[in-house]
Design a protein around this motif. Sequence first.
Motif, PDB file in Angstrom:
ATOM      1  N   VAL A  78       0.729  -1.266  -0.103  1.00  0.00           N
ATOM      2  CA  VAL A  78       0.061   0.026   0.108  1.00  0.00           C
ATOM      3  C   VAL A  78       1.026   1.133   0.095  1.00  0.00           C
ATOM      4  O   VAL A  78       0.826   2.324  -0.854  1.00  0.00           O
ATOM      5  CB  VAL A  78      -0.987   0.115   1.246  1.00  0.00           C
ATOM      6  N   SER A  79       1.979   1.089   0.811  1.00  0.00           N
ATOM      7  CA  SER A  79       2.694   2.359   0.989  1.00  0.00           C
ATOM      8  C   SER A  79       3.456   2.563  -0.665  1.00  0.00           C
ATOM      9  O   SER A  79       3.441   3.850  -1.056  1.00  0.00           O
ATOM     10  CB  SER A  79       4.027   2.138   1.923  1.00  0.00           C
ATOM     11  N   ASP A  80       3.807   1.698  -1.213  1.00  0.00           N
ATOM     12  CA  ASP A  80       4.522   1.534  -2.532  1.00  0.00           C
ATOM     13  C   ASP A  80       3.501   2.240  -3.529  1.00  0.00           C
ATOM     14  O   ASP A  80       3.997   2.965  -4.449  1.00  0.00           O
ATOM     15  CB  ASP A  80       5.035   0.569  -2.734  1.00  0.00           C
ATOM     16  N   LEU A  81       2.006   1.642  -3.711  1.00  0.00           N
ATOM     17  CA  LEU A  81       1.202   2.250  -4.493  1.00  0.00           C
ATOM     18  C   LEU A  81       1.075   3.474  -4.501  1.00  0.00           C
ATOM     19  O   LEU A  81       0.757   4.343  -5.524  1.00  0.00           O
ATOM     20  CB  LEU A  81      -0.244   1.189  -4.129  1.00  0.00           C
ATOM     21  N   ASN A  82       0.809   4.124  -2.968  1.00  0.00           N
ATOM     22  CA  ASN A  82       0.626   5.481  -2.767  1.00  0.00           C
ATOM     23  C   ASN A  82       1.934   6.324  -3.342  1.00  0.00           C
ATOM     24  O   ASN A  82       1.586   7.514  -4.131  1.00  0.00           O
ATOM     25  CB  ASN A  82       0.600   5.830  -1.386  1.00  0.00           C
ATOM     26  N   GLN A  83       3.129   5.697  -3.291  1.00  0.00           N
ATOM     27  CA  GLN A  83       4.070   6.718  -3.853  1.00  0.00           C
ATOM     28  C   GLN A  83       4.264   6.437  -5.306  1.00  0.00           C
ATOM     29  O   GLN A  83       4.592   7.506  -5.988  1.00  0.00           O
ATOM     30  CB  GLN A  83       5.438   5.989  -3.224  1.00  0.00           C
ATOM     31  N   VAL A  84       3.963   5.329  -6.040  1.00  0.00           N
ATOM     32  CA  VAL A  84       3.644   5.376  -7.487  1.00  0.00           C
ATOM     33  C   VAL A  84       2.791   6.265  -7.934  1.00  0.00           C
ATOM     34  O   VAL A  84       3.077   7.018  -8.774  1.00  0.00           O
ATOM     35  CB  VAL A  84       3.386   3.759  -7.971  1.00  0.00           C
ATOM     36  N   VAL A  85       1.712   6.479  -7.325  1.00  0.00           N
ATOM     37  CA  VAL A  85       0.702   7.238  -7.692  1.00  0.00           C
ATOM     38  C   VAL A  85       1.235   8.830  -7.629  1.00  0.00           C
ATOM     39  O   VAL A  85       1.106   9.752  -8.427  1.00  0.00           O
ATOM     40  CB  VAL A  85      -0.614   7.335  -7.023  1.00  0.00           C
ATOM     41  N   ILE A  86       1.969   9.108  -6.577  1.00  0.00           N
ATOM     42  CA  ILE A  86       2.303  10.407  -6.068  1.00  0.00           C
ATOM     43  C   ILE A  86       3.416  10.579  -7.360  1.00  0.00           C
ATOM     44  O   ILE A  86       3.631  11.817  -7.812  1.00  0.00           O
ATOM     45  CB  ILE A  86       2.908  10.649  -4.874  1.00  0.00           C
ATOM     46  N   GLU A  87       4.390   9.902  -7.488  1.00  0.00           N
ATOM     47  CA  GLU A  87       5.478  10.029  -8.668  1.00  0.00           C
ATOM     48  C   GLU A  87       5.119  10.100  -9.891  1.00  0.00           C
ATOM     49  O   GLU A  87       5.879  10.687 -10.862  1.00  0.00           O
ATOM     50  CB  GLU A  87       6.631   9.004  -8.264  1.00  0.00           C
ATOM     51  N   ASN A  88       4.061   9.606 -10.209  1.00  0.00           N
ATOM     52  CA  ASN A  88       3.731   9.288 -11.744  1.00  0.00           C
ATOM     53  C   ASN A  88       2.454  10.063 -12.241  1.00  0.00           C
ATOM     54  O   ASN A  88       1.451   9.948 -11.863  1.00  0.00           O
ATOM     55  CB  ASN A  88       3.605   8.011 -11.982  1.00  0.00           C
ATOM     56  N   LYS A  89       2.617  11.144 -12.928  1.00  0.00           N
ATOM     57  CA  LYS A  89       1.665  12.273 -13.080  1.00  0.00           C
ATOM     58  C   LYS A  89       0.609  11.576 -13.907  1.00  0.00           C
ATOM     59  O   LYS A  89      -0.621  11.842 -13.942  1.00  0.00           O
ATOM     60  CB  LYS A  89       2.213  13.225 -13.926  1.00  0.00           C
ATOM     61  N   ALA A  90       0.960  10.465 -14.865  1.00  0.00           N
ATOM     62  CA  ALA A  90      -0.044   9.609 -15.517  1.00  0.00           C
ATOM     63  C   ALA A  90      -1.134   9.331 -14.456  1.00  0.00           C
ATOM     64  O   ALA A  90      -2.271   8.697 -14.905  1.00  0.00           O
ATOM     65  CB  ALA A  90       0.572   8.654 -16.468  1.00  0.00           C
ATOM     66  N   LEU A  91      -0.711   8.672 -13.341  1.00  0.00           N
ATOM     67  CA  LEU A  91      -1.910   8.066 -12.656  1.00  0.00           C
ATOM     68  C   LEU A  91      -2.536   9.154 -11.937  1.00  0.00           C
ATOM     69  O   LEU A  91      -3.351   8.632 -10.801  1.00  0.00           O
ATOM     70  CB  LEU A  91      -0.782   7.079 -11.632  1.00  0.00           C
ATOM     71  N   HIS A  92      -2.482  10.534 -11.862  1.00  0.00           N
ATOM     72  CA  HIS A  92      -3.225  11.412 -11.348  1.00  0.00           C
ATOM     73  C   HIS A  92      -3.658  12.629 -11.735  1.00  0.00           C
ATOM     74  O   HIS A  92      -4.831  13.033 -11.321  1.00  0.00           O
ATOM     75  CB  HIS A  92      -2.684  11.795  -9.656  1.00  0.00           C
ATOM     76  N   ASP A  93      -3.120  12.779 -12.871  1.00  0.00           N
ATOM     77  CA  ASP A  93      -3.302  14.146 -13.551  1.00  0.00           C
ATOM     78  C   ASP A  93      -4.765  14.140 -14.170  1.00  0.00           C
ATOM     79  O   ASP A  93      -5.373  15.313 -14.269  1.00  0.00           O
ATOM     80  CB  ASP A  93      -2.178  14.492 -14.723  1.00  0.00           C
ATOM     81  N   LEU A  94      -5.111  13.296 -14.903  1.00  0.00           N
ATOM     82  CA  LEU A  94      -6.451  13.110 -15.879  1.00  0.00           C
ATOM     83  C   LEU A  94      -7.149  12.295 -15.335  1.00  0.00           C
ATOM     84  O   LEU A  94      -7.879  11.253 -15.983  1.00  0.00           O
ATOM     85  CB  LEU A  94      -5.906  12.806 -17.146  1.00  0.00           C
ATOM     86  N   ASP A  95      -7.317  11.961 -13.874  1.00  0.00           N
ATOM     87  CA  ASP A  95      -8.235  10.944 -13.271  1.00  0.00           C
ATOM     88  C   ASP A  95      -9.813  11.057 -13.747  1.00  0.00           C
ATOM     89  O   ASP A  95     -10.498  10.229 -13.719  1.00  0.00           O
ATOM     90  CB  ASP A  95      -8.109  11.125 -11.654  1.00  0.00           C
ATOM     91  N   PHE A  96     -10.014  12.656 -14.073  1.00  0.00           N
ATOM     92  CA  PHE A  96     -11.612  12.709 -14.436  1.00  0.00           C
ATOM     93  C   PHE A  96     -11.690  12.896 -15.837  1.00  0.00           C
ATOM     94  O   PHE A  96     -12.686  13.643 -16.408  1.00  0.00           O
ATOM     95  CB  PHE A  96     -12.124  13.925 -13.453  1.00  0.00           C
ATOM     96  N   SER A  97     -10.716  12.480 -16.933  1.00  0.00           N
ATOM     97  CA  SER A  97     -10.957  12.915 -18.112  1.00  0.00           C
ATOM     98  C   SER A  97     -10.616  11.528 -18.975  1.00  0.00           C
ATOM     99  O   SER A  97      -9.807  10.794 -18.605  1.00  0.00           O
ATOM    100  CB  SER A  97     -10.111  13.847 -18.818  1.00  0.00           C
ATOM    101  N   GLY A  98     -11.410  11.319 -19.870  1.00  0.00           N
ATOM    102  CA  GLY A  98     -11.012  10.136 -20.728  1.00  0.00           C
ATOM    103  C   GLY A  98      -9.814  10.266 -21.502  1.00  0.00           C
ATOM    104  O   GLY A  98      -9.347   8.986 -22.019  1.00  0.00           O
ATOM    105  N   ASP A  99      -9.232  11.422 -21.571  1.00  0.00           N
ATOM    106  CA  ASP A  99      -7.911  11.640 -22.356  1.00  0.00           C
ATOM    107  C   ASP A  99      -6.922  10.844 -21.544  1.00  0.00           C
ATOM    108  O   ASP A  99      -5.722  10.746 -22.084  1.00  0.00           O
ATOM    109  CB  ASP A  99      -7.556  13.165 -22.481  1.00  0.00           C
ATOM    110  N   GLY A 100      -7.282  10.500 -20.292  1.00  0.00           N
ATOM    111  CA  GLY A 100      -6.115  10.063 -19.217  1.00  0.00           C
ATOM    112  C   GLY A 100      -6.283   8.587 -19.279  1.00  0.00           C
ATOM    113  O   GLY A 100      -5.358   8.009 -18.577  1.00  0.00           O
ATOM    114  N   PHE A 101      -7.086   8.053 -20.122  1.00  0.00           N
ATOM    115  CA  PHE A 101      -7.318   6.253 -20.056  1.00  0.00           C
ATOM    116  C   PHE A 101      -7.357   5.795 -21.259  1.00  0.00           C
ATOM    117  O   PHE A 101      -8.002   6.378 -22.226  1.00  0.00           O
ATOM    118  CB  PHE A 101      -8.429   6.075 -19.114  1.00  0.00           C
TER     119      PHE A 101
END
Length: 750
Positions: free
Chosen positions: A625-648
């Motif tokens: 869980v700790s590492d998953l949190n860090q992966v999300v923080i470090e990688n913009k692709a995993l949080h920048d467009l959470d609410f847009s179809g352009d991000g998936f």
Amino acid sequence: MQTQVSLSSIGHLINGTHENPSSVLGPHPVDYRGQSAIAVRSFLPEAQAAWIVDSANGSRRPMRRLHPGGFFEAIYSPSAGQPVDAAGLSREDKVKSSSSYRIQMSNQSGEMIEMPDPYAAPSILTDFDRYLIGEGRHHQLYERLGAQLRTIDGTKGVNFAVWAPNARSVQLVGDFNGWDGRSHAARGSDAGIWEMFVPGAKVGDRYKFRILDAHGQWTDKADPCGFAAELPPLTASVVADLKLHSWSDDEWMSNRRDWNPMHEAMNVYEVHLGSWQKAAGRTHGWMDYRSLAKRLADYCHRMNFTHVELMPINEHPFTGSWGYQAVGYFAPTSRHGSPEDFMFFVDHMHQNGIGVIVDWVPAHFPKDAHGLAKFDGTPLYEHADVRQGEHPDWGTLIPNYARNEVRNFFVANALFWLDKYHIDGLRVDAVASMLYLDYSREDGEWVPNEYGGRENLGAIDFLREFNVAVHEKFPGVVTAAEESTAWPGVSRPVHEGGLGFTYKWNMGWMNDSLRYFHNEPIHRQFHQNELTFSLIYAFTENFMLPLSHDEVVHGKGSLLSQMPGDMWQKFANLRLLYSYMWTHPGKNLLFMGGELAMWNEWNADDGPQWELLDFETHRGIQQCVSDLNQVVIENKALHDLDFSGDGFEWVDCMNGQDSVLVYLRKASDDSPPILVCCNFTPVVRQLYRVGVPKAGYWKEIFNSDSKAYGGSDVTNSPGLATIGVGQHDRPDSIEITMPPLGVSIFRLES
């Protein structure tokens, strides 16, 4: 001179049954020997003698005792030669008269006490305040009602004010008067607000409002706007000073104004403060706010959580309600300390880079006698009709959102937590129950709206007003709705017809995902759509993905116990669930204990099973869980467009036979894309070809089957180069080894 007050009126005053004490007590214009003067009257049951003291020259004039119970009167001219308007005293006249004299008394012990006349004290409420309250737009209601520290004519005390429009009389009772309210009967007003300045009342004093209701019954009520409360099961409000704490989170608060909740990483740790960790030697083991702050901030920092979400911390009489049945809407629960202690908690979290969200419950309140229920003897805060005013599931009462003053109370309460406690977000509980008049009701058990529909128009207006006020006054603060229906536009702006929330909890994703994971892997091939369905609607709202306390209570069992298979498969499935969740579009929320892989269902009396960290398998889940949190923080692709179809982008969602999902996450700029490969069966899939959008080296940045997490260590470390062969309608591909019940996450490095 004979008094102009009738004996009957004096008798009612002495007995505490006078409906308008301020019409008798304090300064009142009288005709004295052909001149206009002021008759000053006081009810001082402890006094042996009393005097009027001229503030200008210190001269004393004795007050006549007109009743052995302690009713005194004196005729007083505040300014010789300047008659008082015989038609009555204006507010300005009262201000002048209150500063021109003081009352002195000797009590039964012979002690001399001098104080301003409480009934001459100017109201803390201006005419504009009263207008705004009546309109339902006084967003700083907490600066006027409740117990406000105040100094009048050099005397410190507390100004008490409460809204009770149908009360016949209201008294203040508390530590400052031996709980005898006869000497502190409040002044009423046309706005239905009763007010009283109590000289000498101080921080720490307990108090209640003693209300003579419309039916002639006396009831003691806690202060709806009280800033602190006694430790339950005691029920009095407590005078508090909200200016004692010196805040040190200026940098956090400044940065928050520019923080964009749409595009930043958000890993939320949901916490029940009463059971997260226990303290030996304290009542029920409740740890104090200051100790919790230090431990929780350290833990969240180590676990890479960006925010904590606290289950309701406002005062609640029944511990077993977990705070969801609130009485003290403006008071942090005394179970963990004082208001100042809770301010320290928030401040310390901010200084350690952790945001604080609190659960807020405007959907219903309990029937406890000291609370809001029938506050002045009438259904004041709630609906009169039980078909609208009583919640059939929870045995609680539903606010009358269509009433201006009630709507004002709750909007101001939300803003209060953001203003006085620097809270970063409000998660609104049970929004669905607010929106629908027929929620949990059969035909004939609910009242349609004015158009014949089932929508609660008052609640809709309230939620919109709440969200507009929050976002306008506190930029960067988030609001989240626990809303489980298909109501449109929950997280869309109000000016676009939405409710205005920042986020909506994705209850559909949660239910579908857990239902899928309950299946044995051999059967999952027939349920692929339960995983893919969420992407059909994923961008219709700004979704937060919750694995909250609701998923691990009431007989559901812990998340680990809900996973199928033997011991190894249970842990692998849980890591798989978390990895799939953290890489799915949306912000993430996990309830405490989930990161420990608890075996037991959550119990508020016991809390998380911290002792499980003695075992490598449970430490592995925590590290995952700790590492998953860090992966999300470090990688913009995993949080920048959470609410847009352009991000998936789906890569492979049709391989139900192998129970495989492959998808890409992307950012709005040239940040490297993330490739997520999920295998929902315990079969290792060798040389599984996956199409990629660009040739190069794809580094494996996370693998849920890693030995570090307790897995079998089937990995692709350190990464894979593309092989020049197209796949999945993409120009190139990599051949990966899919771990059993595992997720591999790759990032394009070059």
